[in-house]
Design an enzyme around this catalytic site. Sequence first.
Site, PDB file in Angstrom:
ATOM      1  N   GLU B 115       0.801  -1.224   0.000  1.00  9.99           N
ATOM      2  CA  GLU B 115       0.000   0.000   0.000  1.00  9.99           C
ATOM      3  C   GLU B 115       0.837   1.280   0.000  1.00  9.99           C
ATOM      4  OE1 GLU B 115      -4.224  -0.761   1.562  1.00  9.99           O
ATOM      5  OE2 GLU B 115      -2.885  -0.908   3.298  1.00  9.99           O
ATOM      6  N   HIS B 134      -0.671   5.572   8.014  1.00 13.11           N
ATOM      7  CA  HIS B 134      -1.833   4.756   7.666  1.00 13.11           C
ATOM      8  C   HIS B 134      -2.053   3.741   8.778  1.00 13.11           C
ATOM      9  CE1 HIS B 134      -4.648   2.078   5.872  1.00 13.11           C
ATOM     10  NE2 HIS B 134      -3.774   1.118   5.722  1.00 13.11           N
ATOM     11  N   HIS B 136      -5.029   1.093  11.162  1.00 17.10           N
ATOM     12  CA  HIS B 136      -6.284   0.331  11.276  1.00 17.10           C
ATOM     13  C   HIS B 136      -6.885   0.494  12.675  1.00 17.10           C
ATOM     14  CE1 HIS B 136      -4.176  -2.741   8.364  1.00 17.10           C
ATOM     15  NE2 HIS B 136      -4.446  -1.613   7.759  1.00 17.10           N
ATOM     16  N   HIS B 204     -11.545  -0.462   6.575  1.00 19.95           N
ATOM     17  CA  HIS B 204     -10.105  -0.634   6.483  1.00 19.95           C
ATOM     18  C   HIS B 204      -9.345   0.166   7.555  1.00 19.95           C
ATOM     19  CE1 HIS B 204      -6.428  -0.715   3.532  1.00 19.95           C
ATOM     20  NE2 HIS B 204      -6.034  -0.615   4.770  1.00 19.95           N
TER      21      HIS B 204
END
Lengths: 274, 274, 274, 274
Positions: B115, B134, B136, B204
Amino acid sequence: MAATKAKSATTRAIKTSKVGRVSKSTRSGKAAKPKLHKPRVSASLLEDVAIASRVLARHQVLDAFGHVSARSDRNPDHFVMTRSLAPELATPADMMEFDSDSEAVGGDTRKPFVERYIHGEIYRTRPEVMAIVHSHAMSVIPFGITGAALRPVYHMGSFLHSGAPVWDIRDKGGDTDMLVSNRYLGRALADTLGRCACALMRGHGFVAVGNSIAEATFRAIYTDGNARIQLQAESLGGPINFLSDAEGRLTTAGNQNAMERPWNLWKQQAKRKT
Amino acid sequence: MAATKAKSATTRAIKTSKVGRVSKSTRSGKAAKPKLHKPRVSASLLEDVAIASRVLARHQVLDAFGHVSARSDRNPDHFVMTRSLAPELATPADMMEFDSDSEAVGGDTRKPFVERYIHGEIYRTRPEVMAIVHSHAMSVIPFGITGAALRPVYHMGSFLHSGAPVWDIRDKGGDTDMLVSNRYLGRALADTLGRCACALMRGHGFVAVGNSIAEATFRAIYTDGNARIQLQAESLGGPINFLSDAEGRLTTAGNQNAMERPWNLWKQQAKRKT
Amino acid sequence: MAATKAKSATTRAIKTSKVGRVSKSTRSGKAAKPKLHKPRVSASLLEDVAIASRVLARHQVLDAFGHVSARSDRNPDHFVMTRSLAPELATPADMMEFDSDSEAVGGDTRKPFVERYIHGEIYRTRPEVMAIVHSHAMSVIPFGITGAALRPVYHMGSFLHSGAPVWDIRDKGGDTDMLVSNRYLGRALADTLGRCACALMRGHGFVAVGNSIAEATFRAIYTDGNARIQLQAESLGGPINFLSDAEGRLTTAGNQNAMERPWNLWKQQAKRKT
Amino acid sequence: MAATKAKSATTRAIKTSKVGRVSKSTRSGKAAKPKLHKPRVSASLLEDVAIASRVLARHQVLDAFGHVSARSDRNPDHFVMTRSLAPELATPADMMEFDSDSEAVGGDTRKPFVERYIHGEIYRTRPEVMAIVHSHAMSVIPFGITGAALRPVYHMGSFLHSGAPVWDIRDKGGDTDMLVSNRYLGRALADTLGRCACALMRGHGFVAVGNSIAEATFRAIYTDGNARIQLQAESLGGPINFLSDAEGRLTTAGNQNAMERPWNLWKQQAKRKT
């Protein structure tokens, strides 16, 4: 020594108990030293089951209860798991080998987990399953005792796309002590699990399976993670935008390439902290 | 050695997988040693990205997954982030350098994060952004899968005054494995982010940006913090008294003077505990 | 050295900031070494403020932000608190002495907390108050931004019987950066606090006061504890059976005899873990 | 020394207190050294009570408050518990012996827990009870102050099948400081407990009993566990599928054979971490 002294309290608890099953190895406890059998599997398999046990304890997916097993890599009809022991304390030396009827092999007389039948009956009906986790994780229980279905809220829980059916021991066993204590109940649970990655056990916990120890561990951790998130999402009210079935399938397949990353981390953490 | 033995389980998982992408460096894994490229950036930048990774792991904003990047301080078209690795384990030696198309430079053949396109496409469209996280984080996911909008409940989350738009990969990608695995999807996410500090990714996680590694770390931690508080506030029922837009703007500006305090603490904690 | 390198990220954040207040000591930062003044109070008072800071960090009542102060035991118009610093890092050497206008005495040029006016104005209006905690604890914020009033759900939170009024900075300050950054705002907060043990600050946090450092620490911890319990109780629906006013008064008085027990524990924990 | 210095804050708190009860041993505090009496029970009993105290602190079932006792194994009319002390700090040397009226024997002048009457009166009315835990665990309080009844959601909480009656001190004591500070109130609580394993105390906490220290510890931990799960299940809405009474009885009996596993783990953890 402290360990000996502390025993008295426990012994008292057991003696005053009017009801219940005491395994042979416990009854003969102090008298005869239990006979051991070293499982005929690779050393790495024993180590990985021990590590997974400690990883799951560290993630609070297991507490003093629950267990991890792996299918034997020498004899696919057999599986290994520790003797009856809190998972955080698991070592390769605690492993026992069980046959396809979930009975200890090699004359091992150590006390096994009562619920080893969960594992044996799933290995029987799911030849591709290589490892199984049974857990009482707190966030998962609510989905087994209410009408709310556990469904994939994010890609880490995508394996739930196949459903997380609820198994009620009462359906086949009537009023019980809630334990999967024989093959009949184990088979009934395996039947409810079907082809799914995860089944909830009403008023008890859940079982998660995988095609490797890493995957079963991953699924147990993220069954719990998915449940935590879904509980919060439900509290916001309104419909939840779950992963679609196609997303679930595609993501589950993709995640199988990402097992090495968490597993390497978890192993390092387990070795560091325990 | 244990590390070698444990590999077997993971290898099994990967082999039995029918679907999915395995990076070149993994496929050639045992055969050829991957070629390394030392990023052409300051040593302090590499160290700060590693520290931020461990800080965010310690705050449970990242678990075994998620990543941190920083724009190169030598070439503004490039950025650095670790090879595919759990953030808690990040060190400066794990850093790779990527070009504006999110491809590794210098012939580095280590396995990168799939990613990385999230980062590359945001750096392309947001020249002032110097660092990206990024994550979760569990408390944030509910706001990406329900109708509830994440809004600033306290001054630490004031940067959310610009909105935290929800990006749904399905809009541009249809049914996927939920990963931002190419430039097209990365660009679509960057477009949804727009001028905001934070965008949620449906099913996500989220992405947070900052004009420094400290600020991106701060915003990731307090996106999670704001979400935790808002979940609790929503459960009390009735309207929530959010920060006004003017309060959001003024507080966000003011907070930029207060980055040193948490960053110094977090760095010390990361060095102490990991 | 790492500490020096890491500074670059933070410095960048500060430089790129267009708005906001930078204290004199920061601006002159690298150039001149700040001048120190050792507070003229007992050594035990300095140590207790440092310990309370670390205790509250360990209980997650303070994170990188928030602060503890104590009235001087030599000059009742003065108070001490650390320079601007994450509470977990507080030591006696970090303490500064402030006068009744919340300005540093003795020519101390270290960077103080912007929000020291919270403390100074409460000490001015509440002569019996000996210590104050300002916190952003997550469970407390919801009660400052919804219609739900924080009330005593158990004896540990009995001091809330006097009410936990909500202070909204917007009422006196209009749109701000949410900080109590001058005497005027500090006085407005002190007025809202009145004779209470605790006041909530809308979109920001709370302040708790006590007649000793131990009591202020106790009240900050159990303001948070009471809020956690009340959030859960509210989620069960139906009316809550709060402590009566008489129970609140009697229990608050009784608890003052029980300060030694938690304080001794917390001090030992703070010394052990930090 | 630090310990001496820190005392000043606490002393100040106690002196400024207008109301409340100060035990003789505290009043004479600095003047006379308290007289000790070594309880006439087995050394292992003293050690197990200390371990249980630390186990329950580690599980956050006890914080700085709450206590564990055990019936004497030499004189069934007597019981032992620590002097007034945070449970995490409990050692065998801190144990005091109390008679059937909950008064210290052997001329021990150390400060006892005010609420020792909870223990004494339950031992009087429940001859089979060997150990008792009193806790303020946060997740349990909501069930004592709302209409929601705590009932068994999983097999670990099966002992709740007998009910967890709510005792309101106001019914017998009117407005109080919420403490069970005499035999009359202790007896009223024991009456409400009846034959149950657990009673909730409105606005205060709960009490759990067992036929061994291991069982009382187990029940305190899983009263909290059951409450955590039930709070989450209630938030999902709709009816909850609790354990049936028969399941509760059978499972409670069965669990008595499983006390050794958690107890061994908890003891090891307590020795490792404290």
